[in-house]
Design a protein around this motif. Structure first.
Motif, PDB file in Angstrom:
ATOM      1  N   ALA A  22       0.823  -1.206   0.000  1.00 15.33           N
ATOM      2  CA  ALA A  22       0.000   0.000   0.000  1.00 15.33           C
ATOM      3  C   ALA A  22       0.860   1.260   0.000  1.00 15.33           C
ATOM      4  O   ALA A  22       0.523   2.250  -0.657  1.00 15.33           O
ATOM      5  N   ASP A  23       1.974   1.230   0.707  1.00 15.61           N
ATOM      6  CA  ASP A  23       2.841   2.403   0.779  1.00 15.61           C
ATOM      7  C   ASP A  23       3.481   2.721  -0.568  1.00 15.61           C
ATOM      8  O   ASP A  23       3.748   3.874  -0.878  1.00 15.61           O
ATOM      9  N   GLY A  24       3.714   1.697  -1.384  1.00 24.92           N
ATOM     10  CA  GLY A  24       4.391   1.918  -2.650  1.00 24.92           C
ATOM     11  C   GLY A  24       3.480   2.254  -3.816  1.00 24.92           C
ATOM     12  O   GLY A  24       3.969   2.601  -4.901  1.00 24.92           O
ATOM     13  N   LEU A  25       2.168   2.191  -3.641  1.00 25.00           N
ATOM     14  CA  LEU A  25       1.250   2.440  -4.752  1.00 25.00           C
ATOM     15  C   LEU A  25       1.422   3.827  -5.389  1.00 25.00           C
ATOM     16  O   LEU A  25       1.481   3.930  -6.624  1.00 25.00           O
ATOM     17  N   PRO A  26       1.499   4.918  -4.605  1.00 25.48           N
ATOM     18  CA  PRO A  26       1.581   6.238  -5.251  1.00 25.48           C
ATOM     19  C   PRO A  26       2.862   6.463  -6.043  1.00 25.48           C
ATOM     20  O   PRO A  26       2.921   7.383  -6.866  1.00 25.48           O
ATOM     21  N   ARG A  27       3.891   5.666  -5.825  1.00 30.63           N
ATOM     22  CA  ARG A  27       5.146   5.848  -6.556  1.00 30.63           C
ATOM     23  C   ARG A  27       5.124   5.217  -7.943  1.00 30.63           C
ATOM     24  O   ARG A  27       6.029   5.449  -8.741  1.00 30.63           O
ATOM     25  N   LEU A  28       4.103   4.430  -8.231  1.00 29.43           N
ATOM     26  CA  LEU A  28       4.019   3.754  -9.522  1.00 29.43           C
ATOM     27  C   LEU A  28       3.516   4.731 -10.579  1.00 29.43           C
ATOM     28  O   LEU A  28       2.444   5.311 -10.431  1.00 29.43           O
ATOM     29  N   ASP A  29       4.272   4.906 -11.642  1.00 30.47           N
ATOM     30  CA  ASP A  29       3.903   5.873 -12.674  1.00 30.47           C
ATOM     31  C   ASP A  29       3.397   5.204 -13.948  1.00 30.47           C
ATOM     32  O   ASP A  29       3.293   5.859 -14.988  1.00 30.47           O
ATOM     33  N   ARG A  30       3.093   3.911 -13.910  1.00 29.57           N
ATOM     34  CA  ARG A  30       2.517   3.205 -15.045  1.00 29.57           C
ATOM     35  C   ARG A  30       1.199   2.565 -14.614  1.00 29.57           C
ATOM     36  O   ARG A  30       1.120   1.934 -13.560  1.00 29.57           O
ATOM     37  N   ALA A  31       0.171   2.712 -15.458  1.00 31.15           N
ATOM     38  CA  ALA A  31      -1.165   2.257 -15.090  1.00 31.15           C
ATOM     39  C   ALA A  31      -1.224   0.744 -14.887  1.00 31.15           C
ATOM     40  O   ALA A  31      -1.884   0.250 -13.976  1.00 31.15           O
ATOM     41  N   ARG A  32      -0.517   0.003 -15.742  1.00 35.63           N
ATOM     42  CA  ARG A  32      -0.560  -1.459 -15.624  1.00 35.63           C
ATOM     43  C   ARG A  32       0.094  -1.918 -14.322  1.00 35.63           C
ATOM     44  O   ARG A  32      -0.412  -2.825 -13.650  1.00 35.63           O
ATOM     45  N   ALA A  33       1.213  -1.314 -13.958  1.00 35.01           N
ATOM     46  CA  ALA A  33       1.864  -1.669 -12.688  1.00 35.01           C
ATOM     47  C   ALA A  33       0.976  -1.307 -11.502  1.00 35.01           C
ATOM     48  O   ALA A  33       0.892  -2.055 -10.527  1.00 35.01           O
ATOM     49  N   LEU A  34       0.291  -0.168 -11.596  1.00 33.60           N
ATOM     50  CA  LEU A  34      -0.610   0.245 -10.513  1.00 33.60           C
ATOM     51  C   LEU A  34      -1.773  -0.724 -10.376  1.00 33.60           C
ATOM     52  O   LEU A  34      -2.169  -1.079  -9.259  1.00 33.60           O
ATOM     53  N   ARG A  35      -2.306  -1.164 -11.514  1.00 30.49           N
ATOM     54  CA  ARG A  35      -3.398  -2.145 -11.471  1.00 30.49           C
ATOM     55  C   ARG A  35      -2.923  -3.449 -10.841  1.00 30.49           C
ATOM     56  O   ARG A  35      -3.620  -4.039  -9.996  1.00 30.49           O
ATOM     57  N   ARG A  36      -1.741  -3.907 -11.218  1.00 32.23           N
ATOM     58  CA  ARG A  36      -1.228  -5.171 -10.698  1.00 32.23           C
ATOM     59  C   ARG A  36      -0.967  -5.087  -9.193  1.00 32.23           C
ATOM     60  O   ARG A  36      -1.365  -5.979  -8.437  1.00 32.23           O
ATOM     61  N   ARG A  37      -0.317  -4.018  -8.762  1.00 33.07           N
ATOM     62  CA  ARG A  37      -0.005  -3.891  -7.334  1.00 33.07           C
ATOM     63  C   ARG A  37      -1.264  -3.701  -6.503  1.00 33.07           C
ATOM     64  O   ARG A  37      -1.336  -4.176  -5.361  1.00 33.07           O
TER      65      ARG A  37
END
Length: 205
Positions: A22-37
């Motif tokens: 949960a802490d690392g979600l906002p650091r993801l700058d790609r939509a697919r990676a955000l969906r996966r995490r």
């Protein structure tokens, strides 16, 4: 003691892993990676809620002094933030995953700041991380490190815990605010050129 650890350690590991994700979600700058995490976060939180609820319900149904009963006594503190996770964090994480899925048309599709601001909302990460922190004292108590063993330790332990929770909440709120500001469109003047959103000072007419 070992039988209690068999019950408590997996629950603590699942919640701590969920807090890290949960802490690392906002650091993801790609939509697919955000969906996966976000999918990982949902899987971990649902697993943590299920395991915690199973132990607590087993304690209610039991009248003896089994390892599950002793483990449930330590997990009483986990119940309150766990309810907040079930009521708020899971629902917001599902909406976040739906938004990321709509944008994840290609592996390189960037995640907009608005979506990352949603990922940084305190009601996603904060309840999960507070629940994870609440699993640590019963595990430590089982191995012989009781943070509330004496009357002189209970107060400081509660104070430190409260300060840690407040600090985590402030951090998430600041990060959410910063990303939400970046998601706003730039202000434009009469000519259509971007202008500063900062209000004019006393020398500006």
């Amino acid at each position: 003691m070992e039988s209690q650890l068999i019950v408590l350690v997996p629950i603590a590991v699942v919640w701590l892993a969920a807090g890290i994700v949960a802490d690392g979600l906002p650091r993801l700058d790609r939509a697919r990676a955000l969906r996966r995490r976000t999918g990982w976060l949902l899987a971990l939180t649902v697993t943590g809620l299920s395991m915690t609820a199973a132990v607590l319900l087993t304690d209610l149904a039991s009248t003896g002094d089994t390892p599950a009963d002793r483990a449930a006594a330590g997990l009483t503190l986990v119940a309150v933030p766990g309810v907040v996770v079930a009521a708020c964090a899971v629902r917001r994480a599902r909406r976040l995953r739906s938004g990321a899925r709509a944008l994840a048309t290609a592996s390189g599709t960037p995640a907009p700041y608005g979506l990352r601001a949603t990922a940084a909302h305190p009601l996603i990460a904060l309840p999960v991380q507070v629940t994870a922190l609440a699993t640590v004292p019963p595990v430590l108590s089982t191995v012989g490190v009781d943070l509330t063993a004496g009357p002189g330790l209970t107060g400081p332990a509660i104070t430190v815990g409260g300060i840690v929770v407040i600090a985590i909440g402030v951090r998430h709120a600041l990060r959410h605010s910063r990303l939400a500001e970046r998601a706003l469109p730039p202000a434009t003047g009469l000519t259509g050129t971007p202008v500063s959103a900062r209000p004019a000072g006393a020398l500006h007419v």
